[in-house]
Design a protein around this motif. Structure first.
Motif, PDB file in Angstrom:
ATOM      1  N   LEU A  19       0.921  -1.236   0.035  1.00 19.95           N
ATOM      2  CA  LEU A  19      -0.071   0.183  -0.097  1.00 19.95           C
ATOM      3  C   LEU A  19       0.729   1.897   0.114  1.00 19.95           C
ATOM      4  CD1 LEU A  19      -2.766  -1.421   2.618  1.00 19.95           C
ATOM      5  CD2 LEU A  19      -2.881  -1.323  -0.038  1.00 19.95           C
ATOM      6  N   LEU A  20       2.348   1.645   0.898  1.00 18.19           N
ATOM      7  CA  LEU A  20       2.632   2.307   1.203  1.00 18.19           C
ATOM      8  C   LEU A  20       3.534   2.627  -0.432  1.00 18.19           C
ATOM      9  CD1 LEU A  20       4.416   4.320   2.151  1.00 18.19           C
ATOM     10  CD2 LEU A  20       5.869   2.983   3.037  1.00 18.19           C
ATOM     11  N   THR A  21       3.709   2.014  -1.563  1.00 19.36           N
ATOM     12  CA  THR A  21       4.305   1.863  -2.619  1.00 19.36           C
ATOM     13  C   THR A  21       3.774   2.531  -3.195  1.00 19.36           C
ATOM     14  OG1 THR A  21       3.595  -0.698  -3.415  1.00 19.36           O
ATOM     15  CG2 THR A  21       6.191   0.155  -2.308  1.00 19.36           C
ATOM     16  N   GLY A  22       2.233   2.511  -3.113  1.00 20.63           N
ATOM     17  CA  GLY A  22       1.174   3.200  -4.292  1.00 20.63           C
ATOM     18  C   GLY A  22       1.095   4.632  -3.188  1.00 20.63           C
ATOM     19  N   ILE A  23       0.976   5.327  -2.532  1.00 16.74           N
ATOM     20  CA  ILE A  23       1.068   6.333  -1.671  1.00 16.74           C
ATOM     21  C   ILE A  23       2.529   7.490  -2.574  1.00 16.74           C
ATOM     22  CG2 ILE A  23       1.341   7.475   0.261  1.00 16.74           C
ATOM     23  CD1 ILE A  23      -0.309   5.381   1.385  1.00 16.74           C
ATOM     24  N   LEU A  24       3.257   6.424  -2.372  1.00 19.28           N
ATOM     25  CA  LEU A  24       4.686   6.928  -2.783  1.00 19.28           C
ATOM     26  C   LEU A  24       4.596   6.841  -4.512  1.00 19.28           C
ATOM     27  CD1 LEU A  24       6.922   5.626  -0.402  1.00 19.28           C
ATOM     28  CD2 LEU A  24       6.578   7.629  -0.021  1.00 19.28           C
TER      29      LEU A  24
END
Length: 303
Positions: A81-86
């Protein structure tokens, strides 16, 4: 003090491996067959021997196993999920996620469990290692595929590879022998002891020989991010779970050591095979291995 005197020699051997590679004592031609020797023969012998000799009823804890797998799974999902935010690129994103969750259990986790906890700790760590390794490989394949731009048809191939994994096979075989209380002939056990004795020092030298300072500098920011998650957030999550459920440090230390392990060298192989960022994987493996010399001391001292 005991933590430092146990961990420091381990990372001195890793640094010797790096120095030996720089000086040409360990060459590229030597690395592949040496890795195969350790991966296919020595580590499996060490794992089987330690688990088969132990009492399965005393060493196996289903609650500990569940919490360990839960902590690893949460890291995979949350970093995805973090890679999507970043808004990371697909190749970087998949490699970043598996670098945060895919630990080097066989080459670093198990040797540290052996040197710090002895044969009993190694047996418990070996049991957990077999299941955790299956989870890591499956989650890494799924994550890399989710971020891949090419359709993947190799799930059957991956399943076959898992079934042929020598570390998983040796752990499951050792569990079966221990659970059924089957006797292992003395000659065979002694042979496994000799062969398994090669695994810890050789594995540490090979890890050191794989470190690349150049790539750490080139991918510094994402590498530090992945290393912090792998070496600090994942063990912290596991430790919280262990403490909340009332497990004692003697019970959960083998699992915590596995969660503290730096990024696996296999992360590079999987990234290369599944359209990930292979050079970034090497950078993360190198940096997390170096930083783990400090974080292992930190976590063991805290516990």
């Amino acid at each position: 003090m005991e933590v430092i005197t146990t961990i420091t020699p381990i990372f001195i051997i890793i640094l010797l491996g790096w120095a030996a590679r720089k000086k040409g004592f360990i060459t590229s031609d030597f690395l592949r067959p040496a890795n195969q020797l350790v991966y296919y023969l020595s580590i499996p012998a060490m794992i089987f021997n330690s688990i088969s000799k132990a009492s399965f009823q005393e060493q196996f804890d289903v609650r500990l196993l569940f919490l360990t797998l839960l902590a690893a799974s949460i890291i995979y999902v949350s970093t995805h999920l973090l890679t999507g935010i970043l808004k990371m690129t697909p190749d970087r994103a998949g490699t970043f996620v598996q670098s945060c969750g895919h630990g080097n259990l066989g080459y670093i986790g198990l040797p540290i469990a052996l040197y710090y906890l002895g044969d009993s700790g190694l047996a418990k760590a070996g049991i957990i290692c077999g299941f955790l390794m299956i989870l890591q490989n499956l989650m890494s394949v799924i994550i890399l595929q989710l971020h891949s731009e090419k359709e993947f048809h190799g799930y059957k191939f991956i399943l076959i590879k898992l079934c042929k994994n020598p570390v998983i096979i040796s752990a499951m075989a050792g569990i079966a022998v221990s659970a059924l209380a089957l006797p292992v002939p003395g000659i065979l056990s002694s042979s496994f002891t000799i062969l398994g004795g090669l695994a810890p020092p050789m594995a540490l030298l090979l890890i050191g020989a794989s470190i690349s300072m150049k790539l750490i500098k080139e991918y510094l920011r994402p590498t530090l991010g992945a290393a912090v998650i792998k070496l600090l957030f994942l063990p912290a999550l596991g430790l919280v779970f262990f403490r909340l459920t009332g497990l004692t440090s003697e019970e959960f230390l083998p699992a915590l050591i596995l969660l503290c392990s730096p990024t696996a060298t296999l992360a590079y192989v999987m990234a290369k095979e599944m359209q990930g960022d292979a050079e970034f994987a090497v950078a993360t493996v190198s940096a997390s291995t170096l930083f783990s010399s400090v974080t292992f001391v930190l976590w063991l001292a805290v516990v």
